[in-house]
Design a protein around this motif. Structure first.
Motif, PDB file in Angstrom:
ATOM      1  N   LEU A 116       3.557  52.481   7.584  1.00  0.00           N
ATOM      2  CA  LEU A 116       4.195  52.618   6.284  1.00  0.00           C
ATOM      3  C   LEU A 116       4.476  51.248   5.676  1.00  0.00           C
ATOM      4  O   LEU A 116       4.710  50.273   6.390  1.00  0.00           O
ATOM      5  N   ASN A 117       4.480  51.204   4.358  1.00  0.00           N
ATOM      6  CA  ASN A 117       4.738  49.953   3.649  1.00  0.00           C
ATOM      7  C   ASN A 117       6.249  49.736   3.559  1.00  0.00           C
ATOM      8  O   ASN A 117       6.918  50.245   2.654  1.00  0.00           O
ATOM      9  N   ILE A 118       6.792  48.969   4.485  1.00  0.00           N
ATOM     10  CA  ILE A 118       8.237  48.769   4.568  1.00  0.00           C
ATOM     11  C   ILE A 118       8.746  47.753   3.536  1.00  0.00           C
ATOM     12  O   ILE A 118       9.920  47.378   3.558  1.00  0.00           O
ATOM     13  N   GLY A 119       7.882  47.336   2.631  1.00  0.00           N
ATOM     14  CA  GLY A 119       8.313  46.497   1.522  1.00  0.00           C
ATOM     15  C   GLY A 119       8.685  47.304   0.296  1.00  0.00           C
ATOM     16  O   GLY A 119       9.159  46.746  -0.696  1.00  0.00           O
ATOM     17  N   GLU A 120       8.481  48.637   0.356  1.00  0.00           N
ATOM     18  CA  GLU A 120       8.735  49.498  -0.794  1.00  0.00           C
ATOM     19  C   GLU A 120      10.110  50.151  -0.687  1.00  0.00           C
ATOM     20  O   GLU A 120      10.492  50.673   0.366  1.00  0.00           O
ATOM     21  N   LEU A 121      10.839  50.153  -1.782  1.00  0.00           N
ATOM     22  CA  LEU A 121      12.190  50.702  -1.809  1.00  0.00           C
ATOM     23  C   LEU A 121      12.243  52.164  -1.396  1.00  0.00           C
ATOM     24  O   LEU A 121      13.105  52.568  -0.612  1.00  0.00           O
ATOM     25  N   GLU A 122      11.325  52.975  -1.919  1.00  0.00           N
ATOM     26  CA  GLU A 122      11.375  54.409  -1.613  1.00  0.00           C
ATOM     27  C   GLU A 122      11.081  54.679  -0.136  1.00  0.00           C
ATOM     28  O   GLU A 122      11.672  55.576   0.460  1.00  0.00           O
ATOM     29  N   VAL A 123      10.177  53.910   0.436  1.00  0.00           N
ATOM     30  CA  VAL A 123       9.901  54.059   1.871  1.00  0.00           C
ATOM     31  C   VAL A 123      11.151  53.721   2.671  1.00  0.00           C
ATOM     32  O   VAL A 123      11.559  54.460   3.588  1.00  0.00           O
ATOM     33  N   LEU A 124      11.787  52.603   2.349  1.00  0.00           N
ATOM     34  CA  LEU A 124      12.994  52.199   3.057  1.00  0.00           C
ATOM     35  C   LEU A 124      14.113  53.225   2.892  1.00  0.00           C
ATOM     36  O   LEU A 124      14.855  53.513   3.841  1.00  0.00           O
ATOM     37  N   THR A 125      14.230  53.782   1.698  1.00  0.00           N
ATOM     38  CA  THR A 125      15.265  54.788   1.444  1.00  0.00           C
ATOM     39  C   THR A 125      15.049  56.015   2.310  1.00  0.00           C
ATOM     40  O   THR A 125      16.000  56.570   2.886  1.00  0.00           O
ATOM     41  N   GLU A 126      13.804  56.455   2.430  1.00  0.00           N
ATOM     42  CA  GLU A 126      13.503  57.613   3.279  1.00  0.00           C
ATOM     43  C   GLU A 126      13.806  57.312   4.738  1.00  0.00           C
ATOM     44  O   GLU A 126      14.325  58.170   5.471  1.00  0.00           O
ATOM     45  N   LEU A 127      13.498  56.100   5.171  1.00  0.00           N
ATOM     46  CA  LEU A 127      13.785  55.727   6.558  1.00  0.00           C
ATOM     47  C   LEU A 127      15.292  55.698   6.795  1.00  0.00           C
ATOM     48  O   LEU A 127      15.773  56.150   7.838  1.00  0.00           O
ATOM     49  N   ALA A 128      16.032  55.148   5.833  1.00  0.00           N
ATOM     50  CA  ALA A 128      17.490  55.101   5.958  1.00  0.00           C
ATOM     51  C   ALA A 128      18.076  56.505   6.040  1.00  0.00           C
ATOM     52  O   ALA A 128      18.963  56.789   6.860  1.00  0.00           O
ATOM     53  N   SER A 129      17.572  57.386   5.195  1.00  0.00           N
ATOM     54  CA  SER A 129      18.047  58.766   5.205  1.00  0.00           C
ATOM     55  C   SER A 129      17.771  59.447   6.537  1.00  0.00           C
ATOM     56  O   SER A 129      18.584  60.239   7.029  1.00  0.00           O
ATOM     57  N   SER A 130      16.626  59.110   7.145  1.00  0.00           N
ATOM     58  CA  SER A 130      16.236  59.764   8.399  1.00  0.00           C
ATOM     59  C   SER A 130      17.157  59.419   9.564  1.00  0.00           C
ATOM     60  O   SER A 130      17.183  60.124  10.571  1.00  0.00           O
ATOM     61  N   ILE A 131      17.922  58.322   9.439  1.00  0.00           N
ATOM     62  CA  ILE A 131      18.874  57.972  10.508  1.00  0.00           C
ATOM     63  C   ILE A 131      20.311  58.292  10.106  1.00  0.00           C
ATOM     64  O   ILE A 131      21.256  57.859  10.760  1.00  0.00           O
ATOM     65  N   GLY A 132      20.470  59.054   9.022  1.00  0.00           N
ATOM     66  CA  GLY A 132      21.787  59.532   8.651  1.00  0.00           C
ATOM     67  C   GLY A 132      22.523  58.715   7.615  1.00  0.00           C
ATOM     68  O   GLY A 132      23.703  58.966   7.343  1.00  0.00           O
ATOM     69  N   LEU A 133      21.859  57.736   7.000  1.00  0.00           N
ATOM     70  CA  LEU A 133      22.491  56.966   5.936  1.00  0.00           C
ATOM     71  C   LEU A 133      22.366  57.718   4.610  1.00  0.00           C
ATOM     72  O   LEU A 133      21.408  58.478   4.409  1.00  0.00           O
ATOM     73  N   ASP A 134      23.320  57.512   3.724  1.00  0.00           N
ATOM     74  CA  ASP A 134      23.286  58.160   2.423  1.00  0.00           C
ATOM     75  C   ASP A 134      22.179  57.545   1.569  1.00  0.00           C
ATOM     76  O   ASP A 134      22.214  56.355   1.250  1.00  0.00           O
ATOM     77  N   ALA A 135      21.204  58.349   1.213  1.00  0.00           N
ATOM     78  CA  ALA A 135      20.015  57.842   0.511  1.00  0.00           C
ATOM     79  C   ALA A 135      20.367  57.221  -0.832  1.00  0.00           C
ATOM     80  O   ALA A 135      19.856  56.147  -1.186  1.00  0.00           O
ATOM     81  N   GLU A 136      21.224  57.876  -1.608  1.00  0.00           N
ATOM     82  CA  GLU A 136      21.536  57.370  -2.940  1.00  0.00           C
ATOM     83  C   GLU A 136      22.327  56.069  -2.868  1.00  0.00           C
ATOM     84  O   GLU A 136      22.076  55.134  -3.635  1.00  0.00           O
ATOM     85  N   ASN A 137      23.279  55.989  -1.958  1.00  0.00           N
ATOM     86  CA  ASN A 137      24.050  54.751  -1.807  1.00  0.00           C
ATOM     87  C   ASN A 137      23.164  53.609  -1.322  1.00  0.00           C
ATOM     88  O   ASN A 137      23.305  52.464  -1.762  1.00  0.00           O
ATOM     89  N   PHE A 138      22.253  53.931  -0.400  1.00  0.00           N
ATOM     90  CA  PHE A 138      21.330  52.926   0.121  1.00  0.00           C
ATOM     91  C   PHE A 138      20.440  52.407  -0.999  1.00  0.00           C
ATOM     92  O   PHE A 138      20.291  51.194  -1.184  1.00  0.00           O
ATOM     93  N   ARG A 139      19.846  53.325  -1.766  1.00  0.00           N
ATOM     94  CA  ARG A 139      18.955  52.922  -2.859  1.00  0.00           C
ATOM     95  C   ARG A 139      19.716  52.088  -3.893  1.00  0.00           C
ATOM     96  O   ARG A 139      19.219  51.062  -4.369  1.00  0.00           O
ATOM     97  N   ALA A 140      20.925  52.506  -4.222  1.00  0.00           N
ATOM     98  CA  ALA A 140      21.720  51.782  -5.217  1.00  0.00           C
ATOM     99  C   ALA A 140      22.058  50.376  -4.739  1.00  0.00           C
ATOM    100  O   ALA A 140      22.023  49.412  -5.517  1.00  0.00           O
ATOM    101  N   ALA A 141      22.370  50.248  -3.453  1.00  0.00           N
ATOM    102  CA  ALA A 141      22.721  48.938  -2.905  1.00  0.00           C
ATOM    103  C   ALA A 141      21.545  47.980  -2.988  1.00  0.00           C
ATOM    104  O   ALA A 141      21.702  46.803  -3.339  1.00  0.00           O
ATOM    105  N   LEU A 142      20.351  48.475  -2.680  1.00  0.00           N
ATOM    106  CA  LEU A 142      19.177  47.607  -2.707  1.00  0.00           C
ATOM    107  C   LEU A 142      18.713  47.343  -4.142  1.00  0.00           C
ATOM    108  O   LEU A 142      18.269  46.238  -4.458  1.00  0.00           O
ATOM    109  N   THR A 143      18.838  48.337  -5.007  1.00  0.00           N
ATOM    110  CA  THR A 143      18.440  48.157  -6.395  1.00  0.00           C
ATOM    111  C   THR A 143      19.324  47.124  -7.095  1.00  0.00           C
ATOM    112  O   THR A 143      18.845  46.315  -7.904  1.00  0.00           O
ATOM    113  N   SER A 144      20.591  47.135  -6.778  1.00  0.00           N
ATOM    114  CA  SER A 144      21.537  46.225  -7.417  1.00  0.00           C
ATOM    115  C   SER A 144      21.470  44.812  -6.851  1.00  0.00           C
ATOM    116  O   SER A 144      22.039  43.884  -7.429  1.00  0.00           O
TER     117      SER A 144
END
Length: 222
Positions: free
Chosen positions: A119-147
């Motif tokens: 997987l392309n681990i340089g892409e935000l959406e890929v990272l967000t899905e990976l974060a979600s898969s280990i129990g992290l909040d996807a929206e908070n994770f995406r917002a943190a990286l986007t900001s």
């Protein structure tokens, strides 16, 4: 005495993934505290790593990495991504995960996503899905990286690795008072761990092993 261990690594360093297995086997059941430390082999803006179009790097994979992975029973493949992604954003995600108490789980998930799932681990959406898969909040994770909330944190982590820790190749394991620079086998890790568990921490001793340096070359220094 709890032995503190710092592991400097980069997601696109194959030896970093290869070395996880003997390292994790060696520390199992021992009184250790492991902290993963980001190290970007090629920060954004520099020439990216592209082993599929660089014969010397492809030869390094075939000569060192693939045979060792087979020998140690490590499931990994050379991701068919050309070039390989920058890892700064992935490490920003690590800082978020670490604050949530899931830093180690995040590191493991991103490594397997790259070397097993390609997987392309340089892409935000890929990272967000990976974060979600280990129990992290996807929206908070995406917002943190986007900001860019953790960009300065990663900038400081990169500066620390380069300047303060003087890391020049990865993986680098600082185990108590000893420094293992590169991959070694389980027995060597255990020897160092047992020495550190039996004494107070002292000056660093450098032990060389299979490693990737800052120009993206992966090799055996012996």
């Amino acid at each position: 005495m709890t032995v503190k261990i710092q592991v400097y690594s980069d997601f696109v360093c194959p030896f970093c993934y290869l070395g996880k297995k003997p390292f994790e086997e060696a520390i199992q059941g021992k009184d250790v505290e492991v902290e993963w430390m980001p190290f970007e082999l090629r920060p954004s803006g520099s020439q990216p790593i592209d082993p599929w179009n660089e014969p010397s790097k492809l030869q390094g994979w075939n000569s060192y990495i693939s045979p060792m992975a087979e020998k140690w029973g490590v499931d990994m493949k050379l991701p068919r991504l050309s070039p390989h992604p920058y890892t700064g954003l992935a490490f920003e995600g690590y800082h978020y995960a670490k604050e949530q108490g899931k830093g180690n789980a995040y590191m493991n998930r991103v490594f397997t996503a790259f070397y097993q799932e390609e997987l392309n681990i340089g892409e935000l959406e890929v990272l967000t899905e990976l974060a979600s898969s280990i129990g992290l909040d996807a929206e908070n994770f995406r917002a943190a990286l986007t900001s860019g909330k953790y960009k300065s944190v990663q900038d400081e982590a990169r500066r620390h690795a380069y300047e303060e820790a003087a890391v020049t190749a990865v993986p680098t394991f600082i185990i108590g008072g000893q420094r293992i620079q590169g991959v070694t086998n389980r027995e060597s890790f255990e020897k160092v761990l047992n020495e550190e568990l039996a004494k107070d921490q002292g000056g660093l001793t450098i032990i060389p092993g299979l490693q990737c340096d800052v120009d993206g070359s992966c090799y055996d220094p012996s």
